[in-house]
Design a protein around this motif. Structure first.
Motif, PDB file in Angstrom:
ATOM      1  N   ALA A  90      90.863 -17.742 -58.555  1.00  0.00           N
ATOM      2  CA  ALA A  90      92.178 -17.397 -59.102  1.00  0.00           C
ATOM      3  C   ALA A  90      92.999 -18.653 -59.340  1.00  0.00           C
ATOM      4  O   ALA A  90      93.703 -18.781 -60.357  1.00  0.00           O
ATOM      5  CB  ALA A  90      92.913 -16.457 -58.153  1.00  0.00           C
ATOM      6  N   THR A  91      92.904 -19.609 -58.426  1.00  0.00           N
ATOM      7  CA  THR A  91      93.633 -20.868 -58.569  1.00  0.00           C
ATOM      8  C   THR A  91      93.169 -21.639 -59.794  1.00  0.00           C
ATOM      9  O   THR A  91      93.986 -22.106 -60.606  1.00  0.00           O
ATOM     10  CB  THR A  91      93.426 -21.744 -57.313  1.00  0.00           C
ATOM     11  OG1 THR A  91      93.938 -21.049 -56.170  1.00  0.00           O
ATOM     12  CG2 THR A  91      94.141 -23.069 -57.458  1.00  0.00           C
ATOM     13  N   GLN A  92      91.866 -21.746 -59.959  1.00  0.00           N
ATOM     14  CA  GLN A  92      91.335 -22.522 -61.084  1.00  0.00           C
ATOM     15  C   GLN A  92      91.738 -21.912 -62.422  1.00  0.00           C
ATOM     16  O   GLN A  92      92.061 -22.638 -63.364  1.00  0.00           O
ATOM     17  CB  GLN A  92      89.814 -22.621 -60.979  1.00  0.00           C
ATOM     18  CG  GLN A  92      89.193 -23.525 -62.034  1.00  0.00           C
ATOM     19  CD  GLN A  92      87.870 -24.119 -61.593  1.00  0.00           C
ATOM     20  OE1 GLN A  92      87.375 -23.831 -60.518  1.00  0.00           O
ATOM     21  NE2 GLN A  92      87.288 -24.954 -62.435  1.00  0.00           N
ATOM     22  N   ILE A  93      91.721 -20.589 -62.491  1.00  0.00           N
ATOM     23  CA  ILE A  93      92.120 -19.915 -63.726  1.00  0.00           C
ATOM     24  C   ILE A  93      93.612 -20.090 -63.980  1.00  0.00           C
ATOM     25  O   ILE A  93      94.057 -20.275 -65.120  1.00  0.00           O
ATOM     26  CB  ILE A  93      91.764 -18.421 -63.659  1.00  0.00           C
ATOM     27  CG1 ILE A  93      90.244 -18.232 -63.596  1.00  0.00           C
ATOM     28  CG2 ILE A  93      92.341 -17.665 -64.856  1.00  0.00           C
ATOM     29  CD1 ILE A  93      89.818 -16.808 -63.304  1.00  0.00           C
ATOM     30  N   ALA A  94      94.404 -20.059 -62.890  1.00  0.00           N
ATOM     31  CA  ALA A  94      95.858 -20.009 -63.027  1.00  0.00           C
ATOM     32  C   ALA A  94      96.499 -21.351 -63.329  1.00  0.00           C
ATOM     33  O   ALA A  94      97.499 -21.408 -64.070  1.00  0.00           O
ATOM     34  CB  ALA A  94      96.469 -19.437 -61.743  1.00  0.00           C
ATOM     35  N   VAL A  95      95.985 -22.435 -62.762  1.00  0.00           N
ATOM     36  CA  VAL A  95      96.688 -23.725 -62.802  1.00  0.00           C
ATOM     37  C   VAL A  95      97.123 -24.151 -64.213  1.00  0.00           C
ATOM     38  O   VAL A  95      98.258 -24.635 -64.391  1.00  0.00           O
ATOM     39  CB  VAL A  95      95.848 -24.823 -62.121  1.00  0.00           C
ATOM     40  CG1 VAL A  95      96.381 -26.218 -62.456  1.00  0.00           C
ATOM     41  CG2 VAL A  95      95.855 -24.618 -60.614  1.00  0.00           C
ATOM     42  N   PRO A  96      96.296 -23.994 -65.244  1.00  0.00           N
ATOM     43  CA  PRO A  96      96.766 -24.399 -66.581  1.00  0.00           C
ATOM     44  C   PRO A  96      98.002 -23.630 -67.059  1.00  0.00           C
ATOM     45  O   PRO A  96      98.698 -24.103 -67.972  1.00  0.00           O
ATOM     46  CB  PRO A  96      95.556 -24.094 -67.482  1.00  0.00           C
ATOM     47  CG  PRO A  96      94.379 -24.164 -66.566  1.00  0.00           C
ATOM     48  CD  PRO A  96      94.870 -23.596 -65.273  1.00  0.00           C
ATOM     49  N   ASN A  97      98.270 -22.481 -66.448  1.00  0.00           N
ATOM     50  CA  ASN A  97      99.403 -21.660 -66.859  1.00  0.00           C
ATOM     51  C   ASN A  97     100.615 -21.825 -65.949  1.00  0.00           C
ATOM     52  O   ASN A  97     101.646 -21.192 -66.169  1.00  0.00           O
ATOM     53  CB  ASN A  97      99.000 -20.187 -66.878  1.00  0.00           C
ATOM     54  CG  ASN A  97      97.816 -19.920 -67.781  1.00  0.00           C
ATOM     55  OD1 ASN A  97      97.750 -20.445 -68.891  1.00  0.00           O
ATOM     56  ND2 ASN A  97      96.874 -19.122 -67.311  1.00  0.00           N
ATOM     57  N   VAL A  98     100.482 -22.629 -64.925  1.00  0.00           N
ATOM     58  CA  VAL A  98     101.576 -22.822 -63.970  1.00  0.00           C
ATOM     59  C   VAL A  98     102.553 -23.853 -64.523  1.00  0.00           C
ATOM     60  O   VAL A  98     102.154 -24.932 -64.966  1.00  0.00           O
ATOM     61  CB  VAL A  98     101.028 -23.287 -62.599  1.00  0.00           C
ATOM     62  CG1 VAL A  98     102.178 -23.642 -61.662  1.00  0.00           C
ATOM     63  CG2 VAL A  98     100.161 -22.194 -61.981  1.00  0.00           C
ATOM     64  N   GLY A  99     103.837 -23.498 -64.481  1.00  0.00           N
ATOM     65  CA  GLY A  99     104.857 -24.386 -65.034  1.00  0.00           C
ATOM     66  C   GLY A  99     105.894 -24.803 -64.024  1.00  0.00           C
ATOM     67  O   GLY A  99     105.746 -24.603 -62.819  1.00  0.00           O
ATOM     68  N   ARG A 100     106.974 -25.374 -64.519  1.00  0.00           N
ATOM     69  CA  ARG A 100     108.019 -25.929 -63.666  1.00  0.00           C
ATOM     70  C   ARG A 100     108.633 -24.875 -62.741  1.00  0.00           C
ATOM     71  O   ARG A 100     108.954 -25.172 -61.579  1.00  0.00           O
ATOM     72  CB  ARG A 100     109.114 -26.575 -64.532  1.00  0.00           C
ATOM     73  CG  ARG A 100     110.137 -27.360 -63.733  1.00  0.00           C
ATOM     74  CD  ARG A 100     111.143 -28.030 -64.664  1.00  0.00           C
ATOM     75  NE  ARG A 100     110.495 -28.967 -65.568  1.00  0.00           N
ATOM     76  CZ  ARG A 100     110.232 -30.234 -65.242  1.00  0.00           C
ATOM     77  NH1 ARG A 100     110.551 -30.691 -64.048  1.00  0.00           N
ATOM     78  NH2 ARG A 100     109.663 -31.035 -66.122  1.00  0.00           N
ATOM     79  N   ALA A 101     108.804 -23.654 -63.235  1.00  0.00           N
ATOM     80  CA  ALA A 101     109.404 -22.607 -62.403  1.00  0.00           C
ATOM     81  C   ALA A 101     108.555 -22.332 -61.165  1.00  0.00           C
ATOM     82  O   ALA A 101     109.082 -22.168 -60.048  1.00  0.00           O
ATOM     83  CB  ALA A 101     109.580 -21.322 -63.214  1.00  0.00           C
TER      84      ALA A 101
END
Length: 230
Positions: A90-101
């Protein structure tokens, strides 16, 4: 219309008492006596016990009674094996979509954990820290599974925080995960997440193994009352 909030209140109180060891594994909770204790009808108690059963804290033994389950080495290992398989993905999939918020949210939760006044607050902040990443994976079934597994391991983490202590590694691991997420390094963030889960798994497993002879049965069920350090 009042009983859903009553059910949540009863479930919250029983959950805290089970996690803290005030209601010991093996204890039986009847709908009638619990309803009398909380001054409610049996319906919200029934619903509260169903909530706790879904979290693995109690097991129904009849239509009107549930028994508090014990912690076990086998359950701990299965739960963490599943978490160590799913959460890094889940982390690997999510990180590219994680932003400043999400970065701000994670830092806020780290501050809460650093200043936490009680273990329940720490656990909630810890869950929110990781959820800030996982929720950006866009995998609702995966996240639902993660959340369920985390709820089922909360009482083991309670033991880690309140009884075992030695939580310094958690702080450094969280900071490492945050740095990898902020750098957009999804592979490294996933590796650190797996190592983070494995370290807690190891701490708790060692504690349960050491406690088994004194407070558990030959099948590895830890059923004794937890003695808190604070």
């Amino acid at each position: 219309m009042a009983y859903p909030s009553a059910a949540a209140r009863v479930a919250s109180e029983l959950r805290s008492q089970i996690l803290q060891g005030d209601i010991t594994p093996g204890s039986r909770l009847s709908q009638q006596s619990t309803a009398e204790r909380f001054g409610v009808s049996r319906i919200p108690v029934r619903d509260a016990l169903q909530m706790l059963a879904g979290e693995g804290l109690v097991q129904p033994v009849s239509n009107a009674t549930a028994m508090v389950t014990g912690m076990s080495i086998a359950e701990l290992q299965e739960l963490y094996e599943l978490r160590e398989a799913v959460e890094p993905l889940a982390t690997q999939i999510a990180v590219p979509n994680v932003g400043r918020a999400e970065h701000i949210t994670m830092r806020k939760q780290l501050q809460i954990m650093d200043e936490h006044a009680d273990t329940r607050t720490w656990l909630a902040a810890n869950n929110a820290f990781h959820a800030a990443v996982y929720e950006r994976a866009g995998r609702p079934r995966m996240i639902e599974l993660v959340e369920r597994l985390r709820r089922l391991t909360d009482r083991y983490m309670y033991v880690h925080i309140e009884v075992i202590g030695q939580t310094e590694h958690l702080t450094s691991e969280h900071l490492g995960i945050l740095a990898a997420v902020e750098a957009g390094d999804s592979a490294f963030a996933a590796t650190l997440t797996r190592e983070h889960l494995a370290s807690s798994h190891d701490f708790i497993l060692r504690y349960l193994m050491d406690s088994q002879n004194a407070a558990g049965d030959v099948n590895g069920h830890f059923v004794g009352k937890v003695t808190l350090t604070s």
